[in-house]
Write a protein that holds these residues in place. Structure first.
Motif, mmCIF file in Angstrom:
data_model
loop_
_atom_site.group_PDB
_atom_site.id
_atom_site.type_symbol
_atom_site.label_atom_id
_atom_site.label_comp_id
_atom_site.label_asym_id
_atom_site.label_seq_id
_atom_site.Cartn_x
_atom_site.Cartn_y
_atom_site.Cartn_z
ATOM 1 N N GLY A 48 26.292 31.557 41.350
ATOM 2 C CA GLY A 48 26.304 30.312 40.596
ATOM 3 C C GLY A 48 26.714 30.444 39.145
ATOM 4 N N ALA A 49 26.860 31.664 38.655
ATOM 5 C CA ALA A 49 27.266 31.856 37.264
ATOM 6 C C ALA A 49 28.746 32.239 37.217
ATOM 7 C CB ALA A 49 26.433 32.952 36.611
ATOM 8 N N GLU A 50 29.446 31.625 36.314
ATOM 9 C CA GLU A 50 30.871 31.906 36.144
ATOM 10 C C GLU A 50 31.043 32.972 35.067
ATOM 11 O OE1 GLU A 50 34.372 29.336 34.310
ATOM 12 O OE2 GLU A 50 33.689 28.537 36.249
ATOM 13 N N TYR A 51 31.872 33.962 35.341
ATOM 14 C CA TYR A 51 32.142 34.974 34.326
ATOM 15 C C TYR A 51 33.606 35.391 34.390
ATOM 16 C CZ TYR A 51 31.669 38.434 38.086
ATOM 17 O OH TYR A 51 31.820 39.145 39.238
ATOM 18 N N LYS A 52 34.107 35.851 33.265
ATOM 19 C CA LYS A 52 35.511 36.222 33.149
ATOM 20 C C LYS A 52 35.679 37.719 33.374
ATOM 21 C CE LYS A 52 39.586 35.922 30.329
ATOM 22 N NZ LYS A 52 40.218 35.649 29.079
ATOM 23 N N VAL A 53 36.632 38.057 34.229
ATOM 24 C CA VAL A 53 36.996 39.453 34.466
ATOM 25 C C VAL A 53 38.259 39.709 33.652
ATOM 26 C CG1 VAL A 53 37.675 41.151 36.193
ATOM 27 C CG2 VAL A 53 35.990 39.392 36.767
ATOM 28 N N ASP A 54 38.131 40.522 32.597
ATOM 29 C CA ASP A 54 39.253 40.728 31.678
ATOM 30 C C ASP A 54 40.315 41.666 32.227
ATOM 31 O OD1 ASP A 54 38.215 39.050 29.712
ATOM 32 O OD2 ASP A 54 37.015 40.665 28.856
ATOM 33 N N VAL A 55 39.909 42.612 33.060
ATOM 34 C CA VAL A 55 40.871 43.550 33.634
ATOM 35 C C VAL A 55 40.761 43.521 35.154
ATOM 36 C CG1 VAL A 55 40.996 45.086 31.642
ATOM 37 C CG2 VAL A 55 39.271 45.480 33.388
ATOM 38 N N VAL A 56 41.853 43.877 35.804
ATOM 39 C CA VAL A 56 41.937 43.847 37.260
ATOM 40 C C VAL A 56 42.096 45.278 37.765
ATOM 41 C CG1 VAL A 56 43.260 42.931 39.195
ATOM 42 C CG2 VAL A 56 43.027 41.582 37.110
ATOM 43 N N ASP A 57 41.401 45.613 38.853
ATOM 44 C CA ASP A 57 41.541 46.936 39.458
ATOM 45 C C ASP A 57 42.881 47.023 40.184
ATOM 46 O OD1 ASP A 57 39.023 47.768 38.614
ATOM 47 O OD2 ASP A 57 38.044 47.016 40.419
ATOM 48 N N LYS A 58 43.616 48.086 39.925
ATOM 49 C CA LYS A 58 44.911 48.348 40.564
ATOM 50 C C LYS A 58 44.974 49.829 40.908
ATOM 51 C CE LYS A 58 46.926 44.307 39.662
ATOM 52 N NZ LYS A 58 47.807 43.512 40.456
ATOM 53 N N THR A 59 46.061 50.240 41.526
ATOM 54 C CA THR A 59 46.291 51.644 41.831
ATOM 55 C C THR A 59 47.663 52.037 41.305
ATOM 56 O OG1 THR A 59 44.909 51.519 43.792
ATOM 57 C CG2 THR A 59 46.430 53.373 43.653
#
Length: 112
Positions: A48-59
């Protein structure tokens, strides 16, 4: 010689590896990385809580190849990594001046 570097979605790594193996590539470096491109991260909702993910996991996949093979490797990676959605990644080719195989001391194309 060229260094082909690709930053792709983690879910596409097996497809990229299989495509490179089919081309006869015998070695590559694979590492988990984080970053962002045009999307600059994303917003998620957790409990129920919104949060921002600043970086994305990649390979990150790196392959050292002879000049003649660089375009084929580039196209194989792009074809295998493409999903058609935002965040598919990037692939670039960098010239390599010299290479030495540590174990044998071989240099140049023999070291690839």
């Amino acid at each position: 010689m060229k260094l082909v570097t690709a930053v792709v979605q983690q879910a596409k790594v097996d497809e990229v590896r299989d495509a490179l193996t089919a081309l006869g590539i015998r070695g590559m470096t694979i590492a988990d990385v984080q970053g962002y491109g045009r999307q600059q991260g994303h917003t998620e909702i957790y409990r129920g809580a919104e949060y921002k993910v600043d970086v994305v996991d990649k390979t990150r996949v790196e392959v050292l190849v002879n000049d003649a093979d660089a375009d084929d490797v580039l196209q194989a990676v792009v074809s295998a990594a493409r999903s058609g959605r935002v965040g598919d990644g990037k692939v670039w080719v960098t010239p390599v001046e010299s290479v030495v195989r540590v174990r044998t001391g071989e240099t140049g194309e023999q070291a690839v």
